[in-house]
Write a protein that holds these residues in place. Structure first.
Motif, PDB file in Angstrom:
ATOM      1  N   VAL A  39      -3.008   9.571   5.995  1.00 24.22           N
ATOM      2  CA  VAL A  39      -2.888   9.750   7.438  1.00 24.22           C
ATOM      3  C   VAL A  39      -2.485  11.199   7.719  1.00 24.22           C
ATOM      4  N   VAL A  40      -2.890  11.692   8.861  1.00 27.62           N
ATOM      5  CA  VAL A  40      -2.545  13.056   9.262  1.00 27.62           C
ATOM      6  C   VAL A  40      -1.195  13.035   9.975  1.00 27.62           C
ATOM      7  N   HIS A  41      -0.321  13.918   9.532  1.00 31.67           N
ATOM      8  CA  HIS A  41       1.033  14.034  10.105  1.00 31.67           C
ATOM      9  C   HIS A  41       1.348  15.527  10.243  1.00 31.67           C
ATOM     10  N   PRO A  42       1.012  16.136  11.383  1.00 30.35           N
ATOM     11  CA  PRO A  42       1.079  17.597  11.507  1.00 30.35           C
ATOM     12  C   PRO A  42       2.462  18.193  11.294  1.00 30.35           C
ATOM     13  N   GLU A  43       3.518  17.452  11.595  1.00 30.67           N
ATOM     14  CA  GLU A  43       4.868  18.013  11.476  1.00 30.67           C
ATOM     15  C   GLU A  43       5.325  18.171  10.026  1.00 30.67           C
ATOM     16  N   SER A  44       4.706  17.456   9.106  1.00 29.29           N
ATOM     17  CA  SER A  44       5.018  17.544   7.665  1.00 29.29           C
ATOM     18  C   SER A  44       6.489  17.274   7.371  1.00 29.29           C
ATOM     19  N   VAL A  45       7.064  16.337   8.091  1.00 24.98           N
ATOM     20  CA  VAL A  45       8.458  15.927   7.861  1.00 24.98           C
ATOM     21  C   VAL A  45       8.492  14.652   7.021  1.00 24.98           C
ATOM     22  N   VAL A  46       7.603  13.706   7.330  1.00 26.22           N
ATOM     23  CA  VAL A  46       7.447  12.502   6.519  1.00 26.22           C
ATOM     24  C   VAL A  46       6.473  12.840   5.393  1.00 26.22           C
ATOM     25  N   HIS A  47       6.944  12.805   4.161  1.00 29.82           N
ATOM     26  CA  HIS A  47       6.131  13.287   3.055  1.00 29.82           C
ATOM     27  C   HIS A  47       5.237  12.202   2.474  1.00 29.82           C
ATOM     28  N   SER A  48       5.621  10.961   2.596  1.00 30.44           N
ATOM     29  CA  SER A  48       4.771   9.818   2.248  1.00 30.44           C
ATOM     30  C   SER A  48       5.494   8.544   2.670  1.00 30.44           C
ATOM     31  N   LEU A  49       4.752   7.435   2.675  1.00 31.05           N
ATOM     32  CA  LEU A  49       5.310   6.148   3.065  1.00 31.05           C
ATOM     33  C   LEU A  49       4.851   5.074   2.086  1.00 31.05           C
ATOM     34  N   VAL A  50       5.678   4.044   1.943  1.00 28.11           N
ATOM     35  CA  VAL A  50       5.314   2.886   1.140  1.00 28.11           C
ATOM     36  C   VAL A  50       5.480   1.643   2.001  1.00 28.11           C
ATOM     37  N   GLU A  51       4.401   0.857   2.108  1.00 28.46           N
ATOM     38  CA  GLU A  51       4.448  -0.387   2.862  1.00 28.46           C
ATOM     39  C   GLU A  51       4.610  -1.551   1.884  1.00 28.46           C
ATOM     40  N   ARG A  84       0.829  -1.205   0.000  1.00 30.56           N
ATOM     41  CA  ARG A  84       0.000   0.000   0.000  1.00 30.56           C
ATOM     42  C   ARG A  84       0.861   1.251   0.000  1.00 30.56           C
ATOM     43  N   LEU A  85       0.245   2.332  -0.468  1.00 29.35           N
ATOM     44  CA  LEU A  85       0.843   3.660  -0.462  1.00 29.35           C
ATOM     45  C   LEU A  85       0.147   4.492   0.611  1.00 29.35           C
ATOM     46  N   VAL A  86       0.929   5.300   1.321  1.00 29.96           N
ATOM     47  CA  VAL A  86       0.361   6.124   2.393  1.00 29.96           C
ATOM     48  C   VAL A  86       0.773   7.576   2.161  1.00 29.96           C
ATOM     49  N   LEU A  87      -0.221   8.413   1.889  1.00 32.58           N
ATOM     50  CA  LEU A  87      -0.006   9.848   1.744  1.00 32.58           C
ATOM     51  C   LEU A  87      -0.172  10.528   3.095  1.00 32.58           C
ATOM     52  N   THR A  88       0.696  11.468   3.401  1.00 29.54           N
ATOM     53  CA  THR A  88       0.567  12.196   4.656  1.00 29.54           C
ATOM     54  C   THR A  88      -0.090  13.547   4.421  1.00 29.54           C
ATOM     55  N   ALA A  89      -0.841  13.989   5.416  1.00 27.51           N
ATOM     56  CA  ALA A  89      -1.542  15.278   5.353  1.00 27.51           C
ATOM     57  C   ALA A  89      -1.179  16.095   6.582  1.00 27.51           C
ATOM     58  N   SER A  90      -0.931  17.378   6.393  1.00 27.52           N
ATOM     59  CA  SER A  90      -0.620  18.236   7.544  1.00 27.52           C
ATOM     60  C   SER A  90      -1.826  18.391   8.463  1.00 27.52           C
ATOM     61  N   VAL A 140      18.337  14.948  12.002  1.00 29.11           N
ATOM     62  CA  VAL A 140      17.456  13.944  12.579  1.00 29.11           C
ATOM     63  C   VAL A 140      17.249  14.166  14.076  1.00 29.11           C
ATOM     64  N   ALA A 141      18.320  14.509  14.771  1.00 33.79           N
ATOM     65  CA  ALA A 141      18.212  14.689  16.218  1.00 33.79           C
ATOM     66  C   ALA A 141      17.321  15.871  16.584  1.00 33.79           C
ATOM     67  N   GLY A 142      17.125  16.776  15.651  1.00 31.86           N
ATOM     68  CA  GLY A 142      16.316  17.946  15.943  1.00 31.86           C
ATOM     69  C   GLY A 142      14.862  17.826  15.516  1.00 31.86           C
ATOM     70  N   LEU A 143      14.493  16.669  14.996  1.00 31.13           N
ATOM     71  CA  LEU A 143      13.120  16.510  14.514  1.00 31.13           C
ATOM     72  C   LEU A 143      12.113  16.454  15.651  1.00 31.13           C
ATOM     73  N   GLY A 144      12.529  15.955  16.805  1.00 23.31           N
ATOM     74  CA  GLY A 144      11.597  15.820  17.915  1.00 23.31           C
ATOM     75  C   GLY A 144      10.591  14.716  17.667  1.00 23.31           C
ATOM     76  N   GLU A 145       9.423  14.836  18.267  1.00 20.56           N
ATOM     77  CA  GLU A 145       8.404  13.818  18.118  1.00 20.56           C
ATOM     78  C   GLU A 145       7.665  13.971  16.790  1.00 20.56           C
ATOM     79  N   LEU A 146       7.345  12.846  16.187  1.00 22.93           N
ATOM     80  CA  LEU A 146       6.547  12.823  14.970  1.00 22.93           C
ATOM     81  C   LEU A 146       5.238  12.118  15.265  1.00 22.93           C
ATOM     82  N   HIS A 147       4.149  12.728  14.864  1.00 17.78           N
ATOM     83  CA  HIS A 147       2.829  12.202  15.195  1.00 17.78           C
ATOM     84  C   HIS A 147       2.067  11.816  13.935  1.00 17.78           C
ATOM     85  N   PHE A 148       1.259  10.761  14.069  1.00 15.84           N
ATOM     86  CA  PHE A 148       0.423  10.291  12.967  1.00 15.84           C
ATOM     87  C   PHE A 148      -0.958   9.965  13.526  1.00 15.84           C
TER      88      PHE A 148
END
Length: 375
Positions: free
Chosen positions: A214-226, A145-151, A264-272
């Motif tokens: 999926v909602v990803h408010p930080e907008s750091v992960v632009h999409s995912l592939v499973e 599957r393909l996963v699009l992220t949304a802010s 990477v160390a400065g990204l902090g927490e990433l939420h989905f």
């Protein structure tokens, strides 16, 4: 030895065009500007070929430019139906196409992809570029599957807010991005993710049920592939459109120092989080438009553009945008996959919304809302 890639920019004065010109100037050994096309404003810089679209009403000059023998690549960064013709012309002429205008695939995905050779069409949208990157070297059969992220836009984090009462100013207050009014409103309704889902469906050839948002408010992960073995690839970077633009222009090469490295160390927490389909039904409405068959996605796109204009002009409430779009999708009675039929559907939808400034039309009040609720 062949010299720098000769690039034509459609939409050279917009955000994507300006950033593309910056990249071209930074890498003169790789790229040269062959042609510039702007809307009503002048291009703002010299080039061998400069066209103002307002002076080319039938599009013949633009078609001649994108099919010119010396043109190597066309960056399509103009919005709406006007992007479709030049894209098809460039593909038919064998040019590489870097596509930033999602409307092209939303309106006519099957038609466009049938005319594109492998790797001839390169995505510029950050989400689709991320999916593209994650699938480099992978077989389509290995992807589950393909996963699009949304802010999430300005309202996802405000469940207490009554969307029937939000103002234009509130809808334009995106928490992370500075964009034009139309795409900012699309982010607020989540229609931007509906359009991107349709684009991903056609661009990568995956069925709708294997594409998620999926909602990803930080907008750091632009999409995912499973993948079918359970593994996931994700593309991460600080939000900067120069990265996907550079990849689309230079593929398969990665140019040095396009954007600052992501610490990477400065990204902090990433939420989905899962998208609430009741509060934000645009994604499911987009799925239904594809399931209903062409040219319903073109109807969806055109009706949305017109409804957003009505909201920005103070003629309708924010919550009526998707009601009008759903109503247009439900009431369209035509069909067909040819360019003429797609453009006719586009015109019908714009005319329909123009005549329907409320959901209480004479032929069936509330039908758009019923379609949203049943989706």
């Amino acid at each position: 030895m062949k010299g720098p890639l000769q690039v034509v920019l459609l939409g050279c004065t917009g955000s994507i065009g300006v950033q593309a010109l910056d990249l071209i100037d930074r890498f003169p050994d790789h790229f040269e500007v062959f042609g510039l096309v702007s809307g009503t404003r002048p291009a703002g810089r010299p080039a061998p070929h400069v066209i103002r679209a307002a002076d080319d009403p039938d599009g013949s000059a633009v078609r001649a430019l994108v099919t010119h023998p010396e043109c190597d690549l066309v960056l399509v960064a103009i919005s709406g139906a006007q992007a479709l013709g030049p894209t098809l012309a460039a593909l038919d002429a064998g040019k590489m196409v870097a596509l930033a205008s999602k409307e092209v695939l939303v309106m006519a995905g099957s038609l466009v992809m049938a005319r594109a050779l492998p790797n001839q069409l390169r995505p510029v949208d950050s989400e689709h570029s991320a999916l593209w990157q994650c699938m480099w070297g992978e077989s389509a059969e290995s992807v589950s599957r393909l996963v699009l992220t949304a802010s999430g836009g300005p309202f996802w984090g405000r469940p207490d807010l009554d969307l029937n009462r939000v103002s234009v100013a509130q809808a334009l207050e995106h928490p992370r991005w500075s964009m034009g009014p139309k795409i900012t409103i699309d982010s607020a309704t989540m229609m931007n993710k509906g359009l991107e889902l349709i684009e991903a469906h056609y661009l990568f050839g995956f069925p709708l049920e294997r594409i998620e948002v999926v909602v990803h408010p930080e907008s750091v992960v632009h999409s995912l592939v499973e993948f079918r073995d359970g593994g996931i690839k994700a593309q991460l970077s600080n939000p900067d459109m120069r990265l996907p633009i550079a990849l689309a222009l230079a593929y398969p090469e990665r140019l040095p120092g396009v954007v600052p490295p992501t610490e990477v160390a400065g990204l902090g927490e990433l939420h989905f989080a899962l998208l609430d389909p009741i509060r934000f039904p645009a994604v499911e409405l987009a799925r239904r438009s594809v399931a209903l068959g062409p040219p319903l996605p073109a109807v969806l796109n055109a009706a949305n553009e017109e409804a957003v204009k009505r909201f920005l002009g103070g003629e309708i409430e924010f919550s009526k945008i998707l009601v009008l779009v759903a109503e247009a999708v439900e009431r369209f009675e035509g069909g067909g996959t040819t360019l003429a039929e797609i453009l006719a559907a586009d015109r019908w939808a714009r005319d329909y919304v123009g005549k329907s400034l409320s959901v209480s039309s004479a032929s069936g009040p509330g039908k758009g809302r019923n379609l949203l609720e049943s989706g």
